[in-house]
Write an enzyme that holds these catalytic residues in place. Structure first.
Site, PDB file in Angstrom:
ATOM      1  N   GLU A 233       0.740   4.887   9.582  1.00  0.00           N
ATOM      2  CA  GLU A 233       2.146   5.045   9.940  1.00  0.00           C
ATOM      3  C   GLU A 233       2.305   4.495  11.350  1.00  0.00           C
ATOM      4  O   GLU A 233       1.880   5.105  12.325  1.00  0.00           O
ATOM      5  CB  GLU A 233       2.557   6.523   9.879  1.00  0.00           C
ATOM      6  CG  GLU A 233       2.414   7.143   8.501  1.00  0.00           C
ATOM      7  CD  GLU A 233       3.299   6.493   7.454  1.00  0.00           C
ATOM      8  OE1 GLU A 233       4.315   5.861   7.838  1.00  0.00           O
ATOM      9  OE2 GLU A 233       2.991   6.604   6.258  1.00  0.00           O
ATOM     10  N   CYS A 273       8.863   6.072  16.489  1.00  0.00           N
ATOM     11  CA  CYS A 273       8.641   4.861  15.699  1.00  0.00           C
ATOM     12  C   CYS A 273       9.872   4.462  14.911  1.00  0.00           C
ATOM     13  O   CYS A 273      10.031   3.289  14.552  1.00  0.00           O
ATOM     14  CB  CYS A 273       7.448   5.054  14.762  1.00  0.00           C
ATOM     15  SG  CYS A 273       7.618   6.473  13.644  1.00  0.00           S
TER      16      CYS A 273
END
Length: 502
Positions: A233, A273
């Site tokens: 991720e 993110c």
């Protein structure tokens, strides 16, 4: 003085030599205990999985204030932000897992062709074994416990390695996980890069890493030695396409601006993110958008305690350096004030910084927002396509044709229209990247599936035996096989009876 210096050097050298051995022994002990717990079968029963999830919920209920303090100590997060983005999200996810886990673990019946009669088939989810989770510092509680929920729901034993850059939260996890969950099957291992490297020297049944691409490459390289499956991720430069013409003015425009500010500055000061990295807007609407961003920022973030701080001096310097480029500095329209002592950077808006500058080629991961103008909003699609695939594409628009083009012509982990970041909290949507933004998906049932193996189970009886699959071969058998693979059973029967050659 010379003797003392020599003694210190000798002690330091001895400690440095001993450290890897101590780390290795620590990792081996943990892994051995976890492997034994898993192999004993203790993690497989549904009751065990449910009890771990309930323990996690009790932890968050009993220790909520401690969690808030840890997140404030690490990142300066306001308790409201800490609950909204981390504690509350985990409570929601754990409750959802408890509610749905009975369905997740149930075998799934699948269709079997008539040629296999008598037969039945099903897909049975089984735990992978012992898994390793590396979490990140920006949401140190959420990015630790969200995947942990899935790993536990799937029946695995787990090592959780929290980020050393959020030490208060890492300590909170280490102090409490073993008290509220099965300490023989769920362990927290603290430490820096050396600990991570030692952990990756061992075989795991899966590794989930959340972080930056540089470290992700090292994780993958280490995992390759044991053919360990990895989920990554990561992130990337998440664009926001702002179609002012179709959004219109008034309430819709203000709501859109509110949501941009939430997704850029209100979630860990942009250190996320999935935060908006830059905005694309038509030239003619840029002044209106910028004016409204400025006025709304003054209302939302009037006090410094309303926004998280930069995690450490290294990241503060990285962000400061982005603004040192004279051409970039000249594009600043709002903010830009830096406070190294408080590790604070004022919300900053830039207009058309050079596209070849670092701020437009690297993931920003902070409270700096470039606004890039285009002639027509449709040009934004080509702009996004020319860059690496991001974790998310956001678009504020009421144009059905533009929405369709964005979905069909761009590639990203997710697409969200008329909002941003909120897709992370929706359990029915998978969360994950594509290409350089990562691979592997989790959240809700997808977390369970990430840490499960879908085992195919076929059961047959002895009533029927199709001799055509055995030699000796002839043309009739080949013809019958052709019919079976096309599910043309009537033609198969005719050929079997010698009534047809085709």
């Amino acid at each position: 003085m010379g003797t003392m210096a020599g003694s210190v050097e000798e002690i330091g050298a001895a400690a440095a030599a001993a450290a890897p051995q101590a780390l290795e022994l620590h990792a081996v002990q943990h892994l051995g205990e976890l492997r034994s717990a898993f192999e004993s079968g203790r993690t497989r029963p549904l009751a065990w999985r449910q009890e771990q999830l309930r323990g996690l919920l009790r932890l968050l209920a009993d220790k909520e204030e401690e969690a808030f303090r840890a997140l404030h100590d690490d990142l300066g997060k306001h308790r409201a932000e800490a609950y909204r983005d981390e504690v509350g999200v985990i409570i929601k996810s754990a409750n959802a897992a408890l509610r749905e886990i009975g369905k997740w673990v149930a075998p799934e019946k699948v269709w079997v062709p008539l040629v296999a009669f008598p037969a039945s088939a099903q897909v049975v989810p089984e735990p992978l074994g012992v898994v390793l989770i590396f979490s990140c510092w920006n949401f140190p509680l959420g990015l630790s416990l969200e995947p942990l929920i899935g790993a536990i729901a799937a029946g695995n034993a787990v090592v959780l390695k929290p980020s050393e850059l959020a030490p208060a939260t890492a300590k909170f996890l280490e102090d409490n996980i073993g008290e509220y969950m099965d300490a023989t099957a769920v362990k927290v291992v603290q430490g820096g890069p050396a600990v991570g490297e030692q952990l990756m020297e061992h075989r795991w049944d899966k590794v989930l890493f959340t972080g930056c691409p540089r470290v992700a490459r090292m994780v993958m390289a280490a995992a390759a030695k044991h053919l360990t499956p990895v989920a990554l991720e990561l992130g990337g430069k998440c664009p926001c396409i702002f179609d002012s013409a179709s959004v219109g003015g008034g309430r819709n425009l203000q709501t859109s601006v509110n949501r941009v500010i939430f997704a850029k500055w209100s979630s860990c000061a942009g250190q996320a993110c999935i935060a908006i990295d830059y905005v694309l807007v038509e030239e003619r609407f840029a002044p209106t958008l910028i004016k409204l961003l400025k006025s709304t920022l003054k209302r939302f973030i009037a006090d410094s305690d309303q926004m998280a701080r930069i995690v450490n001096m290294r990241h503060f310097k990285r962000l400061s350096d982005l603004l040192k480029d004279p051409a970039v500095a000249a594009s600043v329209l709002h903010g830009g004030q830096l406070d190294a002592k408080k590790l604070s950077i004022e919300p900053t808006i830039l207009l058309n910084p050079p596209l070849d500058s670092a701020i437009m080629s690297e993931e920003i991961f902070g409270p700096l927002l470039p606004i890039i103008t285009v002639k027509k909003i449709e040009d934004s699609i080509a702009f996004v396509r020319a860059r690496p695939k991001p974790l998310a594409v956001y678009a504020f628009t009421n144009s059905a044709s533009l929405k369709q083009r964005i979905v069909e012509e761009t590639s990203s982990g997710t697409v969200t229209f008329n909002d941003a970041v909120v897709q992370y909290g929706i359990d029915t949507l998978p969360f994950g990247g594509i290409g350089q933004s990562g691979f592997g998906q989790y959240h809700g049932k997808y977390s369970f599936e990430m840490f499960s193996h879908k085992k195919a189970v076929l059961k047959r009886g002895f009533l029927v035996e199709a001799m055509l699959r055995y030699p000796p071969w002839d043309e009739q058998k080949i013809a019958m096989m052709r019919h079976l693979y096309r599910y043309a059973y009537i033609r198969f029967i005719f050929t079997f009876l010698g009534l047809s050659r085709t």
